[in-house]
Design a protein around this motif. Structure first.
Motif, PDB file in Angstrom:
ATOM      1  N   GLU A   1       2.287   1.776  -3.515  1.00 24.35           N
ATOM      2  CA  GLU A   1       1.355   2.194  -4.174  1.00 24.35           C
ATOM      3  C   GLU A   1       1.107   3.798  -4.093  1.00 24.35           C
ATOM      4  O   GLU A   1       0.597   4.483  -5.115  1.00 24.35           O
ATOM      5  CB  GLU A   1      -0.069   1.598  -4.102  1.00 24.35           C
ATOM      6  N   ASN A   2       1.133   4.229  -2.840  1.00 26.01           N
ATOM      7  CA  ASN A   2       0.784   5.804  -2.567  1.00 26.01           C
ATOM      8  C   ASN A   2       2.167   6.543  -2.549  1.00 26.01           C
ATOM      9  O   ASN A   2       2.075   7.677  -2.268  1.00 26.01           O
ATOM     10  CB  ASN A   2       0.132   5.680  -1.377  1.00 26.01           C
ATOM     11  N   GLY A   3       3.309   5.786  -3.221  1.00 26.22           N
ATOM     12  CA  GLY A   3       4.530   6.631  -3.112  1.00 26.22           C
ATOM     13  C   GLY A   3       5.232   6.974  -1.840  1.00 26.22           C
ATOM     14  O   GLY A   3       5.800   7.800  -1.717  1.00 26.22           O
ATOM     15  N   LYS A   4       4.894   6.276  -0.627  1.00 27.57           N
ATOM     16  CA  LYS A   4       5.405   6.607   0.561  1.00 27.57           C
ATOM     17  C   LYS A   4       6.206   5.396   1.044  1.00 27.57           C
ATOM     18  O   LYS A   4       5.649   4.132   1.412  1.00 27.57           O
ATOM     19  CB  LYS A   4       4.383   6.777   1.586  1.00 27.57           C
TER      20      LYS A   4
ATOM     21  N   LYS B   1       0.821  -1.173  -0.099  1.00 28.50           N
ATOM     22  CA  LYS B   1       0.261   0.024  -0.068  1.00 28.50           C
ATOM     23  C   LYS B   1       0.786   1.365   0.098  1.00 28.50           C
ATOM     24  O   LYS B   1       0.731   2.131  -0.581  1.00 28.50           O
ATOM     25  CB  LYS B   1      -0.970  -0.134   1.263  1.00 28.50           C
ATOM     26  N   ARG B   2       2.039   1.213   0.656  1.00 23.46           N
ATOM     27  CA  ARG B   2       2.923   2.379   0.963  1.00 23.46           C
ATOM     28  C   ARG B   2       3.603   2.781  -0.536  1.00 23.46           C
ATOM     29  O   ARG B   2       3.752   3.869  -0.855  1.00 23.46           O
ATOM     30  CB  ARG B   2       3.994   2.195   2.044  1.00 23.46           C
TER      31      ARG B   2
END
Length: 334
Positions: free
Chosen positions: A140-143, A137-138
């Motif tokens: 995918e969110n660029g984090k 998820k991180r």
């Protein structure tokens, strides 16, 4: 049932009394078959003993140590033989009952082992799955902050599972007499201990513990099985963490003796009663009063066998409620 088997029964249970059980082979085999199939051996034993008592009361006094059975009248002779037959079968029922009890204990131990394995794998795989979802998820969110830390947790959990599997496989090979020692020259600290400490770093940190390594030399070379010694150190350090006092040091010490290498692992903690020390290396031995489900008593069993396969010895010393120490001695004449 062969004549040899009948003869062995006569020797084992009847001594010098010549009864001739082969005359009762069919009846005897029926009795043995009943004993093996009986789900309630105690009830069967009581029934046999009750019948035994009735037969004993109905027959005249006969001293078999001085009386030859052939000199008795046929009725008395048959009663004596029947009585002896019942007596030997009662003993067999008792032995069968003990065997069933031991089998139940072994089955329970293996059920406990399966429960622990399932528990460990479920918890670890659930955590690994959760960490992986977070990382995905991180990304995918660029984090990507803290992704490395999450990856380290996955790595630690995976290595813990590999360690558990290695112990289980070693136990199985030991039981079958198939565990092989792949000897080569390696460093006990760099090649065997340090990978284990890295693997267990998370558990050490959770309890505020650290391992203090004391060695007389910069290099600690030994000729043995590097992977098996990793398993030995993993189990002994895990034991020290599990039963050690939080925020204390575990001492790992190597001492060079005249003709041997001595390794000791010491920790402050709950310790163990002296009466249990002789049994601590037995398979499925559990003496600690703990709710920790990860202890099924196979680690130290594997440790002892691996050390003995290297012609060494291991012993445990303890002061209840104070400390625990394992001492390994390995011969240097390789």
């Amino acid at each position: 049932m062969t004549e040899q088997e009948l003869k062995e029964i006569e020797i084992k249970y009847l001594g010098d009394v010549n009864v001739g059980l082969r005359q009762y082979r069919r009846l005897y085999e029926k009795g043995l078959d009943l004993i093996k199939k009986e789900p309630h051996p105690k009830k069967l034993l009581l029934s046999i003993l009750d019948d035994y008592q009735k037969r004993l009361e109905s027959m005249p006094a006969v001293d078999l140590s001085v009386t030859n059975l052939d000199t008795l009248d046929e009725d008395t002779r048959e009663k004596v033989k029947s009585l002896i037959l019942f007596g030997t079968q009662a003993v067999l029922v008792k032995e069968n009952s003990d065997i069933q009890k031991n089998l139940r204990e072994v089955n329970q131990n293996y059920r406990d082992l399966l429960s622990v394995i399932s528990h460990e794998f479920k918890n670890s795989l659930t955590s690994i799955y959760g960490y992986n979802r977070i990382i995905r998820k991180r990304i995918e969110n660029g984090k990507t902050e803290n992704v490395a830390e999450l990856s380290d947790n996955i790595d630690r959990l995976t290595r813990n599972l590999f360690g558990l599997v290695e112990t289980l496989l070693s136990m199985a090979l030991i039981e079958e007499g198939k565990l092989q020692v792949d000897r080569k020259i390696f460093d006990l600290i760099e090649d065997a201990l340090n990978p284990v400490l890295q693997e267990l770093s998370g558990r050490l940190e959770q309890k505020g513990m650290e391992v203090e390594v004391k060695t007389p030399e910069e290099k600690n070379i030994y000729y043995g099985d590097e992977k098996l010694f990793q398993l030995v150190f993993r189990n002994l350090i895990q034991n020290a963490i599990q039963y050690g006092k939080p925020n204390t040091k575990i001492e790992f010490k190597i001492t060079r003796l005249t003709d041997a290498l001595q390794i000791s692992i010491f920790n402050q903690g709950s310790g163990l009663a002296k009466r249990n020390l002789n049994h601590i290396f037995e398979k499925f031995s559990r003496f600690h009063d703990t709710n920790d489900r990860t202890n099924v008593g196979i680690g130290l069993f594997a440790v002892r066998n691996i050390i003995e396969m290297h012609k060494g010895t291991i012993q445990a010393d303890s002061e209840t409620g104070q400390w625990m120490r394992f001492t390994i001695k390995l011969p240097m004449d390789f």
